[in-house]
Design an enzyme around this catalytic site. Structure first.
Site, PDB file in Angstrom:
ATOM      1  N   ARG A  56      35.907  48.803  50.035  1.00  0.00           N
ATOM      2  CA  ARG A  56      36.199  47.636  49.204  1.00  0.00           C
ATOM      3  C   ARG A  56      36.159  46.389  50.077  1.00  0.00           C
ATOM      4  O   ARG A  56      36.439  46.463  51.290  1.00  0.00           O
ATOM      5  CB  ARG A  56      37.602  47.758  48.605  1.00  0.00           C
ATOM      6  CG  ARG A  56      37.731  48.821  47.552  1.00  0.00           C
ATOM      7  CD  ARG A  56      37.138  48.361  46.223  1.00  0.00           C
ATOM      8  NE  ARG A  56      37.341  49.361  45.205  1.00  0.00           N
ATOM      9  CZ  ARG A  56      36.394  50.141  44.690  1.00  0.00           C
ATOM     10  NH1 ARG A  56      35.150  50.035  45.112  1.00  0.00           N
ATOM     11  NH2 ARG A  56      36.660  51.006  43.749  1.00  0.00           N
ATOM     12  N   HIS A  71      26.967  45.673  45.793  1.00  0.00           N
ATOM     13  CA  HIS A  71      27.800  46.770  45.279  1.00  0.00           C
ATOM     14  C   HIS A  71      26.949  47.777  44.491  1.00  0.00           C
ATOM     15  O   HIS A  71      27.251  48.106  43.337  1.00  0.00           O
ATOM     16  CB  HIS A  71      28.934  46.212  44.404  1.00  0.00           C
ATOM     17  CG  HIS A  71      30.145  47.103  44.374  1.00  0.00           C
ATOM     18  ND1 HIS A  71      31.433  46.629  44.454  1.00  0.00           N
ATOM     19  CD2 HIS A  71      30.267  48.441  44.275  1.00  0.00           C
ATOM     20  CE1 HIS A  71      32.285  47.638  44.407  1.00  0.00           C
ATOM     21  NE2 HIS A  71      31.599  48.754  44.302  1.00  0.00           N
TER      22      HIS A  71
HETATM   23  C1  GLV Z   1      32.724  51.806  43.034  1.00  0.00           C
HETATM   24  O1  GLV Z   1      32.945  50.971  43.806  1.00  0.00           O
HETATM   25  C2  GLV Z   1      33.575  52.908  42.704  1.00  0.00           C
HETATM   26  O2  GLV Z   1      34.809  52.827  42.790  1.00  0.00           O
HETATM   27  O3  GLV Z   1      33.023  53.927  42.309  1.00  0.00           O
END
Ligand code: GLV
Length: 313
Positions: free
Chosen positions: A228, A276
């Protein structure tokens, strides 16, 4: 069994993309979206990505809170969260996608592909130094389902692989050197040429990728963050790159997403940002797993991927 009334809730993304999957799997299902939730007491199932603070607490008949991803930090940070089961997605395709992404990110830098991209664009036939994978140590912080799969794949390619986890691993992975706890961190970092962050985000791991961690890595180390954004102390990364101690960073996640246009990570020669995308679970899998989990909860069984809120994962 009548399908439950489902709320798709997020404060940051448009969750409408999940509607067709729920409607296909359970025709006639009542699916509602963050801004149009109607009577809250009808809602039994909340499917979430960063739900607005307090929203889940306004659903008195909620039976299950389902994350659409592998992480649940975006749900647990709601201090008013009702005491209901919280589940994360467990998905072999998501594991495979993450494994592929991390292997690419390791190989991309270790085999100097950014230089080859520049040479190719300029029509230059030029070799860069070629180091064998066995001379390069990848350290994976976080040996959960994803970290374990990534470690296995990197071992199969021929990298030296080590892993670090909060607790000792009860089922050690062949070919992987294990470290754990605060006591094991220094030795783990000291031998890591590429550090991969696959930790869950908790109070303890927030800021893990910061000055102190970077200082303990060998000079020239590369950092990959697929955890994260809050794992990373952005200023510390920029300093460690500017001083030459770190050679590069591959970041699939950032504190603010999308990363603002003016952010110094964009266009930084040693930072590669991806939006992401390391891995995804298909809407069909999310819908199927969520409805299965709901049935388990209703039958008094433990749903798949249920997390322990005391640990935060
Ligand atoms: C993405 O970031 C997830 O939590 O799968």
């Amino acid at each position: 069994m009548k399908p439950p009334c489902v709320a798709l809730v997020s404060g940051v993304i448009d969750m409408r993309f999940l509607m067709p999957a729920f409607e296909t799997i359970a025709p006639g299902i009542d699916v509602r979206i963050t801004d149009v939730l109607g009577e809250r007491d009808k809602i039994e199932l909340a499917v979430c990505w960063a739900p607005p603070q307090g929203l889940l607490a306004s659903m008195p008949n909620l039976r299950l809170i389902q994350s659409i991803g592998a992480g649940v930090d975006h749900i647990l940070k709601d201090s008013t969260l009702p005491p209901k089961p919280v589940c994360r997605i467990v998905d072999p395709d998501m594991t495979a996608g993450m494994t592929a992404y991390v292997c690419w990110a390791v190989i991309n830098r270790q085999r100097r592909f950014p230089a080859y991209c520049a040479h190719s664009a300029a029509g230059v036939w030029q070799e860069e130094a070629i180091e064998s994978p066995s001379g390069h140590c990848v350290g994976i912080a976080g040996l959960g389902r994803l970290g374990t799969a990534v470690a296995r794949a990197l071992v199969a390619i021929g990298y030296r692989v080590q892993g670090w986890s909060r607790q000792p691993k009860t089922d050690p992975l062949p070919g992987v050197t294990h470290f754990h706890g605060k006591a094991g961190l220094e030795d783990f970092l000291a031998r890591t040429d590429t550090l991969v962050c696959l930790l869950p985000l908790t109070e303890e791991t927030t800021g893990f990728l910061g000055r102190e961690t970077f200082r303990q890595l060998p000079p020239g180390a590369h950092v990959i963050n697929v955890g994260r954004g809050a794992h990373l102390v952005e200023r510390d990364l920029l300093d460690a790159l500017a001083s030459g101690h770190l050679s590069g960073a591959t970041l699939d996640t950032t504190a603010v997403e999308p990363l603002p246009q003016t952010h110094p990570f964009w266009r930084h020669q040693q930072i590669l940002v991806t939006p992401h995308i390391a891995s995804r679970t298909s809407p069909a899998t999310i819908a199927r797993q969520t409805l299965d989990n709901y049935r388990h909860v209703c039958a008094g069984r433990i749903p798949s991927g249920q997390i322990d809120p005391r640990h935060g994962y």
